[in-house]
Design an enzyme around this catalytic site. Structure first.
Site, mmCIF file in Angstrom:
data_model
loop_
_atom_site.group_PDB
_atom_site.id
_atom_site.type_symbol
_atom_site.label_atom_id
_atom_site.label_comp_id
_atom_site.label_asym_id
_atom_site.label_seq_id
_atom_site.Cartn_x
_atom_site.Cartn_y
_atom_site.Cartn_z
ATOM 1 N N ASP A 6 1.183 -1.306 0.179
ATOM 2 C CA ASP A 6 0.244 0.263 0.097
ATOM 3 C C ASP A 6 1.056 1.320 0.037
ATOM 4 O OD1 ASP A 6 -2.879 0.697 0.841
ATOM 5 O OD2 ASP A 6 -1.779 2.340 1.112
ATOM 6 N N ASN A 29 -13.252 -3.332 2.492
ATOM 7 C CA ASN A 29 -13.954 -2.528 2.553
ATOM 8 C C ASN A 29 -14.942 -2.520 0.860
ATOM 9 O OD1 ASN A 29 -12.874 -1.479 4.518
ATOM 10 N ND2 ASN A 29 -11.203 0.229 3.350
ATOM 11 N N HIS A 70 -10.430 -5.524 -3.050
ATOM 12 C CA HIS A 70 -9.018 -6.000 -2.744
ATOM 13 C C HIS A 70 -8.769 -5.206 -1.063
ATOM 14 C CE1 HIS A 70 -10.101 -1.621 -2.590
ATOM 15 N NE2 HIS A 70 -9.538 -1.551 -1.641
ATOM 16 N N HIS A 127 -6.966 -6.222 2.569
ATOM 17 C CA HIS A 127 -6.415 -5.040 2.623
ATOM 18 C C HIS A 127 -5.357 -6.431 4.012
ATOM 19 C CE1 HIS A 127 -7.139 -0.491 1.890
ATOM 20 N NE2 HIS A 127 -8.405 -1.177 2.014
HETATM 21 P P1 5GP Z 1 -9.855 1.175 -0.204
HETATM 22 O O1 5GP Z 1 -9.982 2.984 0.777
HETATM 23 O O2 5GP Z 1 -10.694 0.914 -1.083
HETATM 24 O O3 5GP Z 1 -10.148 -0.008 1.126
HETATM 25 O O4 5GP Z 1 -8.323 1.065 0.152
HETATM 26 C C1 5GP Z 1 -7.535 1.226 -1.022
HETATM 27 C C2 5GP Z 1 -5.652 1.783 -0.431
HETATM 28 O O5 5GP Z 1 -5.204 1.877 -1.863
HETATM 29 C C3 5GP Z 1 -5.280 2.716 0.081
HETATM 30 O O6 5GP Z 1 -5.379 1.698 1.460
HETATM 31 C C4 5GP Z 1 -4.851 3.618 -0.595
HETATM 32 O O7 5GP Z 1 -3.013 3.831 0.574
HETATM 33 C C5 5GP Z 1 -3.931 2.571 -1.487
HETATM 34 N N1 5GP Z 1 -3.677 3.198 -2.725
HETATM 35 C C6 5GP Z 1 -4.165 4.434 -3.174
HETATM 36 N N2 5GP Z 1 -3.525 4.654 -4.564
HETATM 37 C C7 5GP Z 1 -2.270 3.574 -4.323
HETATM 38 C C8 5GP Z 1 -1.638 4.141 -5.451
HETATM 39 O O8 5GP Z 1 -1.494 4.310 -6.406
HETATM 40 N N3 5GP Z 1 -0.177 2.757 -5.138
HETATM 41 C C9 5GP Z 1 -0.649 1.916 -3.722
HETATM 42 N N4 5GP Z 1 0.515 0.634 -3.410
HETATM 43 N N5 5GP Z 1 -1.354 2.048 -2.974
HETATM 44 C C10 5GP Z 1 -2.175 2.386 -3.510
#
Ligand code: 5GP
Ligand code: ZN
Length: 115
Positions: A33, A90, A103, A105
């Protein structure tokens, strides 16, 4: 494999957008992440564009099993398995989903509070 040209994680899975990869195979990719909330924070995703766990069907059963198996293998590789770790997905804005590509986590390396 169905890909959404506007999707960030489809771009990462394809290698068009750089990431620090932790795993890659025919159906699943994992990468660190960009904004880690734990010492180990890795995202495990299907290559197929699925918007969230809410869009999964029975036909995805092998894929979902593989997603979790990959996450468990990475946890062992990262040395966080014995202490315990968390797998979260999520669904929707109210739950904190910001990227609309399924995804997991995988988080560990520190004590976790609940919820
Ligand atoms: P969500 O908030 O949708 O459950 O998780 C999305 C995750 O993707 C977040 O923890 C955020 O930090 C991560 N994320 C967002 N953009 C990028 C990116 O460009 N590269 C990587 N490696 N992680 C990302
Ligand atoms: Zn996608």
């Amino acid at each position: 494999m169905a890909r959404d040209p506007d999707c960030l994680f489809c771009g990462i899975a394809a290698g068009d957008i750089p990431s620090k990869q932790a795993h890659g195979d025919d159906t699943v990719v994992a990468f660190h992440d960009i904004s880690p909330r734990a010492p180990t924070h890795i995202l495990v995703i299907p290559r197929e564009h699925i918007r969230s766990a809410a869009d999964l069907t029975d036909e995805h059963a092998p894929l979902v099993g593989h997603l979790f198996a990959v996450a468990a293998a990475i946890a062992r590789d990262q040395g966080i398995a014995d202490a315990g770790y968390r797998i979260v997905t999520n669904i929707g804005r109210g739950a904190g989903q910001t990227v609309d590509h399924l995804h997991l986590h995988l988080m560990g390396g520190r004590p976790m509070t609940w919820p």
